[in-house]
Design a protein around this motif. Structure first.
Motif, mmCIF file in Angstrom:
data_model
loop_
_atom_site.group_PDB
_atom_site.id
_atom_site.type_symbol
_atom_site.label_atom_id
_atom_site.label_comp_id
_atom_site.label_asym_id
_atom_site.label_seq_id
_atom_site.Cartn_x
_atom_site.Cartn_y
_atom_site.Cartn_z
ATOM 1 N N SER A 106 9.708 3.406 3.980
ATOM 2 C CA SER A 106 9.655 3.286 5.518
ATOM 3 C C SER A 106 9.238 4.374 6.225
ATOM 4 O O SER A 106 9.034 4.418 7.084
ATOM 5 C CB SER A 106 11.172 2.810 5.750
ATOM 6 N N LYS A 107 9.749 5.770 5.740
ATOM 7 C CA LYS A 107 9.479 6.966 6.236
ATOM 8 C C LYS A 107 8.004 6.884 6.583
ATOM 9 O O LYS A 107 7.452 7.420 7.333
ATOM 10 C CB LYS A 107 10.029 7.941 5.465
ATOM 11 N N GLU A 109 1.018 -1.165 0.060
ATOM 12 C CA GLU A 109 -0.060 -0.110 0.061
ATOM 13 C C GLU A 109 0.722 1.245 -0.074
ATOM 14 O O GLU A 109 0.667 2.168 -0.723
ATOM 15 C CB GLU A 109 -0.879 0.078 1.232
ATOM 16 N N PHE A 110 1.799 1.195 0.817
ATOM 17 C CA PHE A 110 2.826 2.535 1.006
ATOM 18 C C PHE A 110 3.640 2.706 -0.300
ATOM 19 O O PHE A 110 3.832 3.636 -0.728
ATOM 20 C CB PHE A 110 3.696 2.434 2.174
ATOM 21 N N ALA A 111 4.255 1.513 -0.935
ATOM 22 C CA ALA A 111 5.003 1.464 -2.236
ATOM 23 C C ALA A 111 4.188 2.196 -3.258
ATOM 24 O O ALA A 111 4.761 2.600 -4.020
ATOM 25 C CB ALA A 111 5.223 0.020 -2.383
ATOM 26 N N LYS A 112 2.747 1.807 -3.210
ATOM 27 C CA LYS A 112 1.856 2.362 -4.454
ATOM 28 C C LYS A 112 1.879 3.823 -4.061
ATOM 29 O O LYS A 112 1.673 4.602 -5.112
ATOM 30 C CB LYS A 112 0.501 1.588 -4.185
ATOM 31 N N LYS A 113 1.768 4.350 -3.185
ATOM 32 C CA LYS A 113 1.612 5.640 -2.926
ATOM 33 C C LYS A 113 2.878 6.576 -2.921
ATOM 34 O O LYS A 113 2.867 7.676 -3.186
ATOM 35 C CB LYS A 113 1.049 5.966 -1.324
ATOM 36 N N CYS A 114 3.993 5.527 -2.753
ATOM 37 C CA CYS A 114 5.187 6.276 -3.020
ATOM 38 C C CYS A 114 5.861 6.079 -4.542
ATOM 39 O O CYS A 114 7.168 6.056 -4.481
ATOM 40 C CB CYS A 114 6.278 5.814 -1.941
#
Length: 228
Positions: free
Chosen positions: A64-65, A50-55
């Motif tokens: 990680s941030k 999910e975070f990788a998609k947003k980043c």
């Protein structure tokens, strides 16, 4: 027509001309991977996609941030499930590790530990031994001169059984209390020491030295200099 007892016997369910392959040795046990990061590590693994998609298009460190920022926003109740999962994962790891060791496995160093060891080895190989004949660089600045001159006096003022670090601590406190005018003599003495060192160092280099001493030039001061 009878077979001698010392001759190998064929298996009854196979013709004598069929070659039976030898049994393969048992596969070596695989070392279990140690879970890291605690409850936050579990949270990050579950939310990574999910975070990788947003980043997308940003640095890998941004994932990680973002994970750290989102983790801080969670309440204690929201973190509880991840803490429970980590306890379960850790317990499974310890169980698997015991089975691994009981099966004759040997724990290998982690990737981070291997990198650190490799770095230390590389630095150790690259560093040249210091020349005992090389002139010693003055360290600690004006404070170093002050400490050297007042060390005996400061040691006497400390209680019996004091730590070695207490000497530098007491000296640092005294140094800070000195006025700029009171510090000038020590600054002048240090400047003179530096000039003398430079002159000796040039003589040393001219005589064929210098390789190891140049490294000493780059080394940090051995005594921390206290600033006003």
């Amino acid at each position: 027509w009878l077979k001698r007892r010392d001759q190998p016997q064929e298996r009854a369910d196979f013709p004598s001309w069929v070659r039976i392959p030898p049994k393969s040795p048992a596969m070596a046990p695989e070392q279990p991977k140690k879970p890291v990061g605690g409850a936050y590590g579990v949270f990050l693994n579950e939310k990574r996609a999910e975070f990788a998609k947003k980043c997308a298009g940003k640095k890998a460190s941004e994932v990680s941030k973002m994970g750290g920022e989102e983790w801080k926003k969670l309440t204690a109740a929201q973190k509880a499930p991840y803490e429970k999962k980590f306890v379960e994962v850790k317990a499974k790891y310890e169980k698997d590790l015991k089975a691994f060791l009981d099966a004759g496995g040997v724990v290998a160093k982690g990737l981070r530990a291997q990198r650190t060891e490799k770095k230390k080895l590389k630095e150790g190989k690259g560093k040249k031994p210091k020349d005992k004949d090389a002139p010693k660089k003055p360290a600690g600045g004006a404070y170093g001169v002050y400490l050297s001159e007042h060390r005996a006096e400061i040691v006497k003022s400390l209680p019996k059984g004091h730590k070695i670090t207490d000497v530098a601590k007491a000296a640092g406190e005294r140094w800070k209390k000195l006025s700029a005018e009171a510090k000038k003599p020590y600054e002048a003495k240090y400047a003179k020491k530096v000039e003398e060192y430079k002159a000796k160092f040039e003589e040393y280099k001219a005589s064929g030295g210098g390789a190891a001493a140049e490294e000493e030039e780059e080394d940090g001061d051995e005594v921390e200099e206290y600033k006003a």
